[in-house]
Design a protein around this motif. Structure first.
Motif, PDB file in Angstrom:
ATOM      1  N   LEU A  31     -80.691 -41.404   3.181  1.00  0.00           N
ATOM      2  CA  LEU A  31     -81.265 -41.023   3.676  1.00  0.00           C
ATOM      3  C   LEU A  31     -82.849 -40.212   2.891  1.00  0.00           C
ATOM      4  CD1 LEU A  31     -78.467 -38.670   4.636  1.00  0.00           C
ATOM      5  CD2 LEU A  31     -79.808 -40.660   6.273  1.00  0.00           C
ATOM      6  N   ALA A  32     -83.255 -40.115   3.435  1.00  0.00           N
ATOM      7  CA  ALA A  32     -84.582 -40.072   2.671  1.00  0.00           C
ATOM      8  C   ALA A  32     -85.901 -38.224   3.681  1.00  0.00           C
ATOM      9  CB  ALA A  32     -85.373 -41.158   2.263  1.00  0.00           C
ATOM     10  N   ALA A  52     -79.510 -29.698   2.979  1.00  0.00           N
ATOM     11  CA  ALA A  52     -78.840 -29.102   4.435  1.00  0.00           C
ATOM     12  C   ALA A  52     -79.112 -29.181   5.897  1.00  0.00           C
ATOM     13  CB  ALA A  52     -78.757 -27.118   3.618  1.00  0.00           C
ATOM     14  N   ALA A  53     -79.986 -29.361   5.865  1.00  0.00           N
ATOM     15  CA  ALA A  53     -80.936 -30.296   6.988  1.00  0.00           C
ATOM     16  C   ALA A  53     -80.385 -31.625   7.321  1.00  0.00           C
ATOM     17  CB  ALA A  53     -82.147 -30.169   7.731  1.00  0.00           C
ATOM     18  N   LEU A  54     -80.268 -32.281   6.003  1.00  0.00           N
ATOM     19  CA  LEU A  54     -79.232 -33.946   5.665  1.00  0.00           C
ATOM     20  C   LEU A  54     -77.956 -33.943   6.426  1.00  0.00           C
ATOM     21  CD1 LEU A  54     -81.821 -35.774   3.873  1.00  0.00           C
ATOM     22  CD2 LEU A  54     -82.097 -35.680   5.708  1.00  0.00           C
ATOM     23  N   GLY A  55     -77.283 -33.113   5.607  1.00  0.00           N
ATOM     24  CA  GLY A  55     -75.988 -32.056   5.634  1.00  0.00           C
ATOM     25  C   GLY A  55     -75.415 -32.583   4.300  1.00  0.00           C
ATOM     26  N   LEU A  85     -70.743 -33.853   1.643  1.00  0.00           N
ATOM     27  CA  LEU A  85     -70.920 -33.569   2.867  1.00  0.00           C
ATOM     28  C   LEU A  85     -70.730 -32.376   3.238  1.00  0.00           C
ATOM     29  CD1 LEU A  85     -69.973 -36.834   4.883  1.00  0.00           C
ATOM     30  CD2 LEU A  85     -71.942 -35.652   4.936  1.00  0.00           C
ATOM     31  N   LEU A  86     -72.244 -31.489   3.845  1.00  0.00           N
ATOM     32  CA  LEU A  86     -71.119 -30.212   4.391  1.00  0.00           C
ATOM     33  C   LEU A  86     -70.251 -30.525   5.339  1.00  0.00           C
ATOM     34  CD1 LEU A  86     -74.697 -28.968   5.080  1.00  0.00           C
ATOM     35  CD2 LEU A  86     -73.245 -27.501   3.176  1.00  0.00           C
ATOM     36  N   VAL A  92     -81.719 -25.989   9.162  1.00  0.00           N
ATOM     37  CA  VAL A  92     -82.821 -25.410   8.406  1.00  0.00           C
ATOM     38  C   VAL A  92     -84.348 -26.048   8.369  1.00  0.00           C
ATOM     39  CG1 VAL A  92     -83.310 -24.696   6.131  1.00  0.00           C
ATOM     40  CG2 VAL A  92     -81.115 -24.920   6.973  1.00  0.00           C
ATOM     41  N   PRO A  93     -84.979 -25.559   9.681  1.00  0.00           N
ATOM     42  CA  PRO A  93     -86.390 -26.463   9.632  1.00  0.00           C
ATOM     43  C   PRO A  93     -86.571 -26.078   8.309  1.00  0.00           C
ATOM     44  CG  PRO A  93     -86.361 -23.797   9.722  1.00  0.00           C
ATOM     45  CD  PRO A  93     -85.060 -23.703   9.698  1.00  0.00           C
TER      46      PRO A  93
END
Length: 99
Positions: A31-32, A52-55, A85-86, A92-93
């Motif tokens: 992921l990037a 957080a936005a990426l999980g 991983l969450l 979260v923006p």
């Protein structure tokens, strides 16, 4: 401690900071996120929000650490931290823009 997943932030060849979540050994699996800027260096809270936005979240109690890779005579600095991983992704923006 397992090596992956791990988050790394580097000053990309484009001249801007990018955050990667290394989830496998193939870069195409990572992921990037691009911060779309060279300065100022993204802060820890900004990186945590992007993760957080990426999980993902930083593994408890472990801090970000500077490291370097060397290719020939070129040395490339990056910052890294182990992540997990969450249970459920947090909305979260992020600051900046997607990669």
């Amino acid at each position: 401690m397992p090596l992956l997943p791990e988050a790394r932030m580097v000053l990309h060849a484009s001249g801007t900071w990018k955050l990667f979540v290394l989830t496998g050994y193939e870069p195409r699996e990572w992921l990037a996120y691009s911060f779309n800027r060279a300065e100022p260096i993204p802060t820890v809270p900004e990186c945590v929000a992007v993760l957080a936005a990426l999980g993902y979240e930083v593994r408890g109690g472990i801090g970000w650490k500077w490291d370097a890779t060397t290719t020939g005579t070129r040395r490339r600095m990056f910052v890294k931290v182990p992540v997990r991983l969450l249970a459920a992704p947090v909305a979260v923006p992020p600051v900046g823009g997607a990669a």
